[in-house]
Scaffold this motif. Structure first.
Motif, short mmCIF file in Angstrom:
data_model
loop_
_atom_site.label_atom_id
_atom_site.label_comp_id
_atom_site.label_asym_id
_atom_site.label_seq_id
_atom_site.Cartn_x
_atom_site.Cartn_y
_atom_site.Cartn_z
N PHE A 167 14.67 19.50 14.85
CA PHE A 167 14.93 18.09 15.12
C PHE A 167 16.17 17.99 16.01
O PHE A 167 17.07 18.83 15.95
N VAL A 168 16.22 16.93 16.83
CA VAL A 168 17.35 16.75 17.74
C VAL A 168 18.18 15.55 17.29
O VAL A 168 17.69 14.68 16.57
N PRO A 169 19.44 15.49 17.70
CA PRO A 169 20.29 14.35 17.34
C PRO A 169 19.76 13.04 17.93
O PRO A 169 18.95 13.04 18.86
N VAL A 170 20.25 11.93 17.38
CA VAL A 170 19.77 10.60 17.79
C VAL A 170 20.95 9.69 18.08
O VAL A 170 21.94 9.66 17.33
N LEU A 171 20.82 8.95 19.16
CA LEU A 171 21.75 7.87 19.47
C LEU A 171 21.01 6.55 19.29
O LEU A 171 20.04 6.27 20.00
N PHE A 172 21.43 5.76 18.31
CA PHE A 172 20.84 4.43 18.09
C PHE A 172 21.63 3.42 18.92
O PHE A 172 22.85 3.52 19.04
N THR A 173 20.93 2.42 19.44
CA THR A 173 21.60 1.40 20.23
C THR A 173 21.11 0.00 19.87
O THR A 173 20.00 -0.17 19.36
N ALA A 174 21.96 -0.97 20.15
CA ALA A 174 21.59 -2.38 20.10
C ALA A 174 22.25 -3.07 21.28
O ALA A 174 23.22 -2.55 21.85
N HIS A 175 21.74 -4.23 21.65
CA HIS A 175 22.29 -4.95 22.79
C HIS A 175 23.71 -5.40 22.49
O HIS A 175 24.00 -5.91 21.41
N GLU A 208 27.62 -5.50 12.34
CA GLU A 208 27.35 -4.82 11.07
C GLU A 208 25.85 -4.71 10.81
O GLU A 208 25.35 -3.67 10.35
N GLU A 209 25.10 -5.77 11.11
CA GLU A 209 23.66 -5.74 10.89
C GLU A 209 22.98 -4.72 11.81
O GLU A 209 22.04 -4.04 11.39
N ALA A 210 23.44 -4.62 13.05
CA ALA A 210 22.85 -3.65 13.97
C ALA A 210 23.03 -2.23 13.45
O ALA A 210 22.10 -1.41 13.44
N ARG A 211 24.24 -1.93 12.99
CA ARG A 211 24.49 -0.59 12.45
C ARG A 211 23.69 -0.35 11.17
O ARG A 211 23.23 0.76 10.91
N ARG A 212 23.51 -1.39 10.37
CA ARG A 212 22.77 -1.23 9.12
C ARG A 212 21.31 -0.91 9.39
O ARG A 212 20.71 -0.08 8.70
N THR A 213 20.71 -1.57 10.38
CA THR A 213 19.33 -1.23 10.74
C THR A 213 19.23 0.23 11.11
O THR A 213 18.31 0.94 10.66
N ALA A 214 20.16 0.71 11.93
CA ALA A 214 20.15 2.12 12.33
C ALA A 214 20.27 3.04 11.12
O ALA A 214 19.58 4.07 11.03
N TRP A 228 24.54 8.93 16.24
CA TRP A 228 25.61 8.08 16.75
C TRP A 228 25.06 6.66 16.93
O TRP A 228 23.86 6.44 16.88
N PHE A 229 25.97 5.73 17.16
CA PHE A 229 25.57 4.34 17.42
C PHE A 229 26.40 3.79 18.58
O PHE A 229 27.61 4.03 18.65
N ALA A 230 25.73 3.05 19.47
CA ALA A 230 26.44 2.43 20.60
C ALA A 230 25.77 1.12 20.95
O ALA A 230 24.62 0.85 20.59
N PHE A 231 26.51 0.28 21.67
CA PHE A 231 25.97 -0.98 22.18
C PHE A 231 25.66 -0.84 23.66
O PHE A 231 26.48 -0.32 24.42
#
Length: 323
Positions: A167-175, A208-214, A228-231
Protein backbone atom coordinates in the motif's frame (compact mmCIF):
# COMPACT_ATOMS: atom_id res chain seq x y z
CA UNK A 1 -50.44 14.34 3.10
CA UNK A 2 -48.17 17.17 1.94
CA UNK A 3 -46.38 16.71 -1.37
CA UNK A 4 -42.70 16.20 -0.64
CA UNK A 5 -39.53 16.43 -2.72
CA UNK A 6 -35.76 16.48 -2.36
CA UNK A 7 -33.51 19.32 -3.51
CA UNK A 8 -29.79 18.71 -4.07
CA UNK A 9 -27.54 21.76 -4.26
CA UNK A 10 -24.18 22.03 -6.01
CA UNK A 11 -21.71 24.67 -7.14
CA UNK A 12 -22.51 24.69 -10.84
CA UNK A 13 -20.21 25.04 -13.82
CA UNK A 14 -20.40 26.59 -17.29
CA UNK A 15 -20.77 24.48 -20.40
CA UNK A 16 -18.30 26.42 -22.55
CA UNK A 17 -15.11 28.45 -22.13
CA UNK A 18 -16.95 31.50 -23.48
CA UNK A 19 -19.28 31.41 -20.47
CA UNK A 20 -16.41 31.62 -17.96
CA UNK A 21 -16.55 35.42 -17.38
CA UNK A 22 -20.28 35.35 -16.55
CA UNK A 23 -19.80 32.29 -14.36
CA UNK A 24 -16.96 33.91 -12.42
CA UNK A 25 -19.07 37.00 -11.79
CA UNK A 26 -21.59 34.67 -10.12
CA UNK A 27 -18.87 33.02 -8.04
CA UNK A 28 -17.56 36.33 -6.68
CA UNK A 29 -21.00 37.94 -6.38
CA UNK A 30 -20.31 40.48 -9.09
CA UNK A 31 -17.01 41.78 -7.74
CA UNK A 32 -14.49 42.64 -10.47
CA UNK A 33 -11.76 40.13 -11.19
CA UNK A 34 -8.43 40.92 -12.87
CA UNK A 35 -8.38 39.94 -16.52
CA UNK A 36 -5.39 37.66 -15.98
CA UNK A 37 -7.41 35.61 -13.47
CA UNK A 38 -10.26 35.18 -15.95
CA UNK A 39 -7.82 34.15 -18.67
CA UNK A 40 -6.15 31.62 -16.38
CA UNK A 41 -9.48 29.98 -15.54
CA UNK A 42 -10.39 29.88 -19.23
CA UNK A 43 -7.03 28.24 -19.92
CA UNK A 44 -7.63 25.57 -17.30
CA UNK A 45 -11.06 24.75 -18.70
CA UNK A 46 -9.61 24.57 -22.22
CA UNK A 47 -7.07 21.97 -21.05
CA UNK A 48 -9.74 19.63 -19.66
CA UNK A 49 -12.27 20.31 -22.42
CA UNK A 50 -15.20 20.98 -20.10
CA UNK A 51 -16.36 20.37 -16.56
CA UNK A 52 -18.85 17.48 -16.19
CA UNK A 53 -20.09 18.66 -12.78
CA UNK A 54 -23.64 19.51 -13.83
CA UNK A 55 -24.36 16.31 -15.74
CA UNK A 56 -22.82 14.15 -13.00
CA UNK A 57 -24.85 15.92 -10.33
CA UNK A 58 -28.04 15.36 -12.32
CA UNK A 59 -27.13 11.68 -12.55
CA UNK A 60 -26.52 11.59 -8.81
CA UNK A 61 -30.01 13.04 -8.37
CA UNK A 62 -31.51 10.26 -10.49
CA UNK A 63 -29.69 7.62 -8.43
CA UNK A 64 -30.93 9.15 -5.17
CA UNK A 65 -34.49 9.22 -6.48
CA UNK A 66 -34.22 5.57 -7.49
CA UNK A 67 -33.00 4.68 -3.99
CA UNK A 68 -35.92 6.53 -2.43
CA UNK A 69 -38.37 4.68 -4.70
CA UNK A 70 -36.86 1.38 -3.53
CA UNK A 71 -37.56 2.55 0.03
CA UNK A 72 -41.17 3.21 -0.93
CA UNK A 73 -40.73 7.00 -0.75
CA UNK A 74 -42.46 9.04 -3.43
CA UNK A 75 -40.36 12.21 -3.52
CA UNK A 76 -38.98 13.58 -6.80
CA UNK A 77 -35.39 14.84 -6.68
CA UNK A 78 -34.57 18.30 -8.02
CA UNK A 79 -31.07 19.71 -8.59
CA UNK A 80 -30.14 23.39 -8.25
CA UNK A 81 -26.82 25.16 -8.80
CA UNK A 82 -25.56 28.23 -6.99
CA UNK A 83 -23.37 29.68 -9.74
CA UNK A 84 -24.80 28.34 -13.00
CA UNK A 85 -27.85 26.83 -14.62
CA UNK A 86 -30.11 25.38 -13.36
CA UNK A 87 -29.93 28.16 -10.77
CA UNK A 88 -31.25 27.47 -7.28
CA UNK A 89 -33.94 30.21 -7.38
CA UNK A 90 -35.29 28.90 -10.70
CA UNK A 91 -35.44 25.34 -9.39
CA UNK A 92 -37.17 26.36 -6.15
CA UNK A 93 -39.77 28.28 -8.16
CA UNK A 94 -40.25 25.18 -10.33
CA UNK A 95 -40.82 23.09 -7.21
CA UNK A 96 -43.45 25.51 -5.98
CA UNK A 97 -45.11 25.48 -9.41
CA UNK A 98 -45.15 21.68 -9.15
CA UNK A 99 -47.12 22.05 -5.91
CA UNK A 100 -44.29 20.75 -3.71
CA UNK A 101 -45.06 21.72 -0.11
CA UNK A 102 -42.12 20.21 1.78
CA UNK A 103 -38.52 19.67 0.68
CA UNK A 104 -35.50 17.98 2.19
CA UNK A 105 -32.55 20.11 1.04
CA UNK A 106 -29.02 18.69 0.91
CA UNK A 107 -25.91 20.55 -0.18
CA UNK A 108 -23.48 18.28 -2.02
CA UNK A 109 -20.63 19.78 -0.04
CA UNK A 110 -20.54 17.49 3.02
CA UNK A 111 -18.27 19.66 5.16
CA UNK A 112 -20.18 22.67 6.43
CA UNK A 113 -18.71 26.15 6.28
CA UNK A 114 -21.26 28.72 7.31
CA UNK A 115 -20.08 31.21 4.71
CA UNK A 116 -20.13 28.79 1.76
CA UNK A 117 -22.87 26.29 2.60
CA UNK A 118 -24.68 29.20 4.20
CA UNK A 119 -24.93 30.87 0.77
CA UNK A 120 -26.73 27.82 -0.59
CA UNK A 121 -29.15 27.83 2.31
CA UNK A 122 -29.95 31.52 1.91
CA UNK A 123 -30.51 31.08 -1.83
CA UNK A 124 -33.15 28.43 -1.10
CA UNK A 125 -34.78 30.37 1.70
CA UNK A 126 -35.06 33.51 -0.43
CA UNK A 127 -37.38 31.73 -2.88
CA UNK A 128 -39.04 29.19 -0.59
CA UNK A 129 -42.13 31.20 0.27
CA UNK A 130 -44.65 28.77 1.76
CA UNK A 131 -42.42 25.82 0.83
CA UNK A 132 -41.35 24.21 4.09
CA UNK A 133 -37.71 23.08 3.99
CA UNK A 134 -35.44 20.89 6.08
CA UNK A 135 -31.81 21.84 5.36
CA UNK A 136 -29.06 19.35 6.18
CA UNK A 137 -26.34 21.60 7.60
CA UNK A 138 -23.46 19.17 7.17
CA UNK A 139 -22.81 15.46 6.82
CA UNK A 140 -19.04 15.16 7.00
CA UNK A 141 -19.22 12.20 9.39
CA UNK A 142 -21.86 10.19 7.54
CA UNK A 143 -20.68 6.53 7.61
CA UNK A 144 -21.83 5.85 4.04
CA UNK A 145 -20.00 8.93 2.78
CA UNK A 146 -16.80 7.64 4.37
CA UNK A 147 -17.45 4.16 2.95
CA UNK A 148 -18.02 5.58 -0.55
CA UNK A 149 -14.64 7.31 -0.46
CA UNK A 150 -13.03 4.24 1.11
CA UNK A 151 -14.33 2.04 -1.72
CA UNK A 152 -12.64 4.25 -4.30
CA UNK A 153 -9.45 4.50 -2.28
CA UNK A 154 -9.35 0.76 -1.64
CA UNK A 155 -9.56 0.05 -5.38
CA UNK A 156 -6.72 2.50 -6.05
CA UNK A 157 -4.60 1.04 -3.24
CA UNK A 158 -5.13 -2.48 -4.60
CA UNK A 159 -4.04 -1.29 -8.03
CA UNK A 160 -0.91 0.37 -6.63
CA UNK A 161 -0.13 -2.66 -4.48
CA UNK A 162 -0.13 -4.84 -7.59
CA UNK A 163 2.48 -2.49 -9.06
CA UNK A 164 4.61 -1.65 -6.03
CA UNK A 165 4.08 -4.64 -3.73
CA UNK A 166 2.62 -2.59 -0.88
CA UNK A 167 0.00 0.00 0.00
CA UNK A 168 1.18 3.56 -0.66
CA UNK A 169 0.78 6.70 1.49
CA UNK A 170 -2.23 8.98 0.98
CA UNK A 171 -2.69 12.73 0.89
CA UNK A 172 -6.29 13.71 1.62
CA UNK A 173 -7.47 17.12 0.45
CA UNK A 174 -10.43 19.46 0.72
CA UNK A 175 -11.10 22.80 -0.95
CA UNK A 176 -9.51 25.73 0.82
CA UNK A 177 -11.58 28.74 1.90
CA UNK A 178 -10.50 32.33 2.62
CA UNK A 179 -9.00 32.61 6.10
CA UNK A 180 -11.29 35.54 6.89
CA UNK A 181 -14.36 33.30 6.53
CA UNK A 182 -13.35 30.81 9.23
CA UNK A 183 -10.97 32.78 11.45
CA UNK A 184 -11.27 36.12 13.25
CA UNK A 185 -10.71 39.20 11.07
CA UNK A 186 -7.70 40.35 13.12
CA UNK A 187 -5.56 37.38 12.05
CA UNK A 188 -1.91 38.47 12.09
CA UNK A 189 0.93 37.12 10.02
CA UNK A 190 2.28 33.84 11.32
CA UNK A 191 -0.35 33.53 14.04
CA UNK A 192 -3.30 31.14 13.95
CA UNK A 193 -5.93 32.57 16.31
CA UNK A 194 -8.21 29.58 15.86
CA UNK A 195 -11.60 29.26 14.20
CA UNK A 196 -13.96 32.19 13.86
CA UNK A 197 -16.65 32.33 16.53
CA UNK A 198 -20.11 33.04 15.16
CA UNK A 199 -22.62 34.69 17.51
CA UNK A 200 -24.85 32.03 18.99
CA UNK A 201 -23.35 29.29 16.80
CA UNK A 202 -19.81 28.67 18.00
CA UNK A 203 -16.80 28.11 15.76
CA UNK A 204 -17.06 27.55 12.03
CA UNK A 205 -16.74 23.76 11.66
CA UNK A 206 -15.32 23.50 8.13
CA UNK A 207 -11.63 22.71 8.69
CA UNK A 208 -12.34 20.27 11.50
CA UNK A 209 -15.09 18.53 9.53
CA UNK A 210 -12.85 18.15 6.47
CA UNK A 211 -10.15 16.48 8.54
CA UNK A 212 -12.72 14.28 10.26
CA UNK A 213 -14.01 12.95 6.94
CA UNK A 214 -10.44 12.06 5.98
CA UNK A 215 -9.92 10.28 9.31
CA UNK A 216 -13.07 8.21 8.85
CA UNK A 217 -11.94 7.15 5.38
CA UNK A 218 -8.45 6.26 6.61
CA UNK A 219 -9.89 4.17 9.47
CA UNK A 220 -11.45 1.91 6.86
CA UNK A 221 -8.03 1.21 5.30
CA UNK A 222 -5.73 0.35 8.22
CA UNK A 223 -3.02 -0.81 5.81
CA UNK A 224 -2.18 2.74 4.67
CA UNK A 225 1.42 3.31 5.83
CA UNK A 226 1.13 7.08 6.30
CA UNK A 227 -1.32 9.88 5.54
CA UNK A 228 -1.39 13.66 5.33
CA UNK A 229 -4.05 16.33 4.92
CA UNK A 230 -3.95 19.58 2.94
CA UNK A 231 -6.27 22.22 1.53
CA UNK A 232 -6.28 22.64 -2.23
CA UNK A 233 -7.36 25.10 -4.90
CA UNK A 234 -6.75 28.31 -3.01
CA UNK A 235 -8.44 31.12 -4.92
CA UNK A 236 -7.05 34.24 -6.53
CA UNK A 237 -9.02 36.68 -4.38
CA UNK A 238 -7.15 38.94 -2.03
CA UNK A 239 -6.05 37.81 1.40
CA UNK A 240 -4.82 34.46 2.77
CA UNK A 241 -6.57 31.12 2.37
CA UNK A 242 -6.43 28.30 4.90
CA UNK A 243 -3.69 25.71 4.57
CA UNK A 244 -1.44 23.87 4.51
CA UNK A 245 -1.51 23.96 0.74
CA UNK A 246 -1.07 20.86 -1.39
CA UNK A 247 2.13 22.26 -2.89
CA UNK A 248 3.90 22.82 0.43
CA UNK A 249 2.65 19.44 1.68
CA UNK A 250 3.93 17.67 -1.44
CA UNK A 251 7.32 19.31 -0.91
CA UNK A 252 7.45 18.03 2.68
CA UNK A 253 6.34 14.55 1.58
CA UNK A 254 9.05 14.41 -1.07
CA UNK A 255 11.64 15.42 1.54
CA UNK A 256 10.60 12.34 3.54
CA UNK A 257 11.61 10.18 0.60
CA UNK A 258 8.14 9.18 -0.62
CA UNK A 259 8.21 8.21 -4.30
CA UNK A 260 4.61 7.11 -4.92
CA UNK A 261 1.55 8.83 -3.48
CA UNK A 262 -2.22 8.70 -3.77
CA UNK A 263 -4.14 11.96 -3.46
CA UNK A 264 -7.82 11.70 -2.58
CA UNK A 265 -10.01 14.82 -2.47
CA UNK A 266 -12.63 14.13 0.22
CA UNK A 267 -14.44 17.44 -0.16
CA UNK A 268 -15.63 16.86 -3.73
CA UNK A 269 -18.31 14.37 -4.78
CA UNK A 270 -17.65 14.36 -8.52
CA UNK A 271 -15.20 15.29 -11.25
CA UNK A 272 -14.85 18.97 -12.10
CA UNK A 273 -12.09 21.50 -12.71
CA UNK A 274 -10.63 21.29 -9.19
CA UNK A 275 -9.97 17.60 -9.81
CA UNK A 276 -9.49 17.33 -13.57
CA UNK A 277 -7.12 20.30 -13.72
CA UNK A 278 -5.85 21.02 -10.20
CA UNK A 279 -5.12 17.38 -9.33
CA UNK A 280 -4.71 15.58 -12.64
CA UNK A 281 -2.59 18.28 -14.27
CA UNK A 282 -1.17 20.86 -11.85
CA UNK A 283 -0.48 18.70 -8.78
CA UNK A 284 0.78 15.78 -10.84
CA UNK A 285 3.25 18.06 -12.61
CA UNK A 286 4.34 19.62 -9.33
CA UNK A 287 4.85 16.20 -7.73
CA UNK A 288 6.72 14.91 -10.75
CA UNK A 289 9.25 17.73 -10.48
CA UNK A 290 9.83 16.60 -6.89
CA UNK A 291 10.39 13.01 -8.01
CA UNK A 292 7.01 11.81 -6.74
CA UNK A 293 4.54 9.80 -8.77
CA UNK A 294 1.09 11.13 -7.92
CA UNK A 295 -2.11 9.20 -8.65
CA UNK A 296 -5.67 9.54 -7.39
CA UNK A 297 -8.65 7.24 -6.86
CA UNK A 298 -11.69 7.52 -9.08
CA UNK A 299 -14.06 10.28 -7.99
CA UNK A 300 -17.35 9.26 -6.40
CA UNK A 301 -19.47 10.40 -9.37
CA UNK A 302 -22.20 7.76 -9.79
CA UNK A 303 -21.19 5.75 -6.72
CA UNK A 304 -24.16 3.66 -5.49
CA UNK A 305 -22.86 4.03 -1.94
CA UNK A 306 -22.87 7.82 -2.25
CA UNK A 307 -26.43 7.66 -3.59
CA UNK A 308 -27.46 5.59 -0.57
CA UNK A 309 -25.81 8.13 1.72
CA UNK A 310 -27.68 11.06 0.19
CA UNK A 311 -30.93 9.11 0.05
CA UNK A 312 -30.55 8.36 3.74
CA UNK A 313 -30.10 12.04 4.52
CA UNK A 314 -33.13 12.86 2.37
CA UNK A 315 -35.23 10.24 4.13
CA UNK A 316 -34.33 11.71 7.52
CA UNK A 317 -35.11 15.22 6.33
CA UNK A 318 -38.47 14.21 4.90
CA UNK A 319 -39.28 12.44 8.15
CA UNK A 320 -38.52 15.56 10.18
CA UNK A 321 -40.82 17.56 7.93
CA UNK A 322 -43.67 15.13 8.48
CA UNK A 323 -43.08 15.18 12.21
Amino acid sequence: MSKQAVLLLAHGTPETVEQIPEYLRNVVSGRPLPEHVIEEIKHRYSLIGRSPLTEITLEQGRLVEADLVMEGIDAPVYVGMRNWKPYIPDVVRKMRADAVEQAAVICLAPQNSRTSVGLYKRAVQAEAGALKIDFTEGWAQDPLLAEAFAERLRAAEDRMKDETGAFVPVLFTAHSVPTRTVQPPDVSAGVNPGPRLWPGEGADPYAEEARRTAELVAERLPGIPKRWFAFQSQGASGGPWIGPSVEETLTAIAEEGVKTLLLQPIGFLCDHVEILYDVDIAFKEYASKLGVRLERPESLNASPTLARAVAGLAKCGLGRLQG
